[in-house]
Scaffold this motif. Sequence first.
Motif, PDB file in Angstrom:
ATOM      1  N   HIS A   1     -65.423  16.129  61.902  1.00  0.00           N
ATOM      2  CA  HIS A   1     -65.387  15.856  60.460  1.00  0.00           C
ATOM      3  C   HIS A   1     -64.840  14.438  60.243  1.00  0.00           C
ATOM      4  O   HIS A   1     -63.634  14.257  60.011  1.00  0.00           O
ATOM      5  CB  HIS A   1     -64.512  16.876  59.736  1.00  0.00           C
ATOM      6  CG  HIS A   1     -64.925  18.297  59.966  1.00  0.00           C
ATOM      7  ND1 HIS A   1     -66.083  18.827  59.444  1.00  0.00           N
ATOM      8  CD2 HIS A   1     -64.327  19.297  60.666  1.00  0.00           C
ATOM      9  CE1 HIS A   1     -66.194  20.095  59.798  1.00  0.00           C
ATOM     10  NE2 HIS A   1     -65.153  20.406  60.550  1.00  0.00           N
TER      11      HIS A   1
ATOM     12  N   TRP B   1     -62.660  13.749  56.967  1.00  0.00           N
ATOM     13  CA  TRP B   1     -61.310  14.326  57.034  1.00  0.00           C
ATOM     14  C   TRP B   1     -60.414  13.509  57.955  1.00  0.00           C
ATOM     15  O   TRP B   1     -59.231  13.277  57.656  1.00  0.00           O
ATOM     16  CB  TRP B   1     -61.373  15.768  57.515  1.00  0.00           C
ATOM     17  CG  TRP B   1     -61.668  16.770  56.453  1.00  0.00           C
ATOM     18  CD1 TRP B   1     -62.809  17.506  56.312  1.00  0.00           C
ATOM     19  CD2 TRP B   1     -60.814  17.160  55.365  1.00  0.00           C
ATOM     20  NE1 TRP B   1     -62.726  18.322  55.197  1.00  0.00           N
ATOM     21  CE2 TRP B   1     -61.514  18.130  54.606  1.00  0.00           C
ATOM     22  CE3 TRP B   1     -59.541  16.776  54.959  1.00  0.00           C
ATOM     23  CZ2 TRP B   1     -60.978  18.721  53.467  1.00  0.00           C
ATOM     24  CZ3 TRP B   1     -59.000  17.359  53.819  1.00  0.00           C
ATOM     25  CH2 TRP B   1     -59.715  18.322  53.084  1.00  0.00           C
ATOM     26  N   LEU B   2     -60.956  13.074  59.084  1.00  0.00           N
ATOM     27  CA  LEU B   2     -60.165  12.269  60.014  1.00  0.00           C
ATOM     28  C   LEU B   2     -59.724  10.967  59.356  1.00  0.00           C
ATOM     29  O   LEU B   2     -58.553  10.576  59.445  1.00  0.00           O
ATOM     30  CB  LEU B   2     -60.969  11.971  61.270  1.00  0.00           C
ATOM     31  CG  LEU B   2     -60.258  11.127  62.330  1.00  0.00           C
ATOM     32  CD1 LEU B   2     -59.000  11.824  62.840  1.00  0.00           C
ATOM     33  CD2 LEU B   2     -61.199  10.813  63.492  1.00  0.00           C
TER      34      LEU B   2
ATOM     35  N   GLY C   1     -60.115  17.045  61.869  1.00  0.00           N
ATOM     36  CA  GLY C   1     -61.145  16.024  61.769  1.00  0.00           C
ATOM     37  C   GLY C   1     -61.860  15.760  63.079  1.00  0.00           C
ATOM     38  O   GLY C   1     -63.069  15.523  63.096  1.00  0.00           O
TER      39      GLY C   1
END
Length: 269
Positions: free
Chosen positions: A151, A154-155, A230
């Motif tokens: 992801h 998100w990271l 993430g």
Amino acid sequence: MDVTGFRDMGARRFGRVNWLGLRALAKREIMRFLVVWTQTLAAPLVTAGLFLAVFTLAIGPMRGEVMGVPFISFLAPGILMMTIIQNAFANTSSSIVISKVQGNIVDTLMPPLSPAELVLGYMAGGITRGLMVGVVILLAEAIVLGEGIAHPVWLLVFVTLGAALLSAIGIAAGILSNKFDQIAAITNFIVVPLSFLSGTFYSITTLPPFMAALSQVNPVFYLIDGARYGMIGQSDSSPWLGLVVVTASVLGMMALCWTWFRKGYRLKP
């Protein structure tokens, strides 16, 4: 007229935001670590590589999968976030303490910069250093592990918030400290334990209930857990919960730094 008076006068003269001054402060903070890139960018890569190598060689072959992935893949996001936050903290805290020790902190306080602009200017340097270190380590981990990012958004969100939170904490630590020994004490007894005891090397599901509950009041846990989500798509808690906790922590620390700059707390000669 005191330092606060000059800042207020300058803010009125240049409008609501002194973009020129803010940009100059941010550029100074970024250039400060770029001129010694071997210490600020290359050295963290070596340290992160040593962590991964030591843990992999020591217990990797004997350790089964964690969260459904190999142990080294589980470990990589924690190492990434730990390195980012430590460098973001070091950038802002060292900048303020060096200025106080050398007696030139007034050169930063006297220009027409509001407390909010001071906070943002210092944080810009810490966030930039943290993200640059993160990119270098992430590329190295991708080459070594040969794995993608589950992801990416998100990271990016969590590494940026992590750099922002520790940049703000570094500002507060720099304001509180008058010499390098005090910064070293904050680093060794607060920052390092928070990063090590927050799921960097383990899942909190393996902890006793009391220790697991204690970990969940540590905002750094949510940073590392969010980075893990993430990268590998697995985490101990909801990334949405982590987003709320970390965002609130960042805003709270920024408000504290703003208050201290506004009052000149431990900054006025």
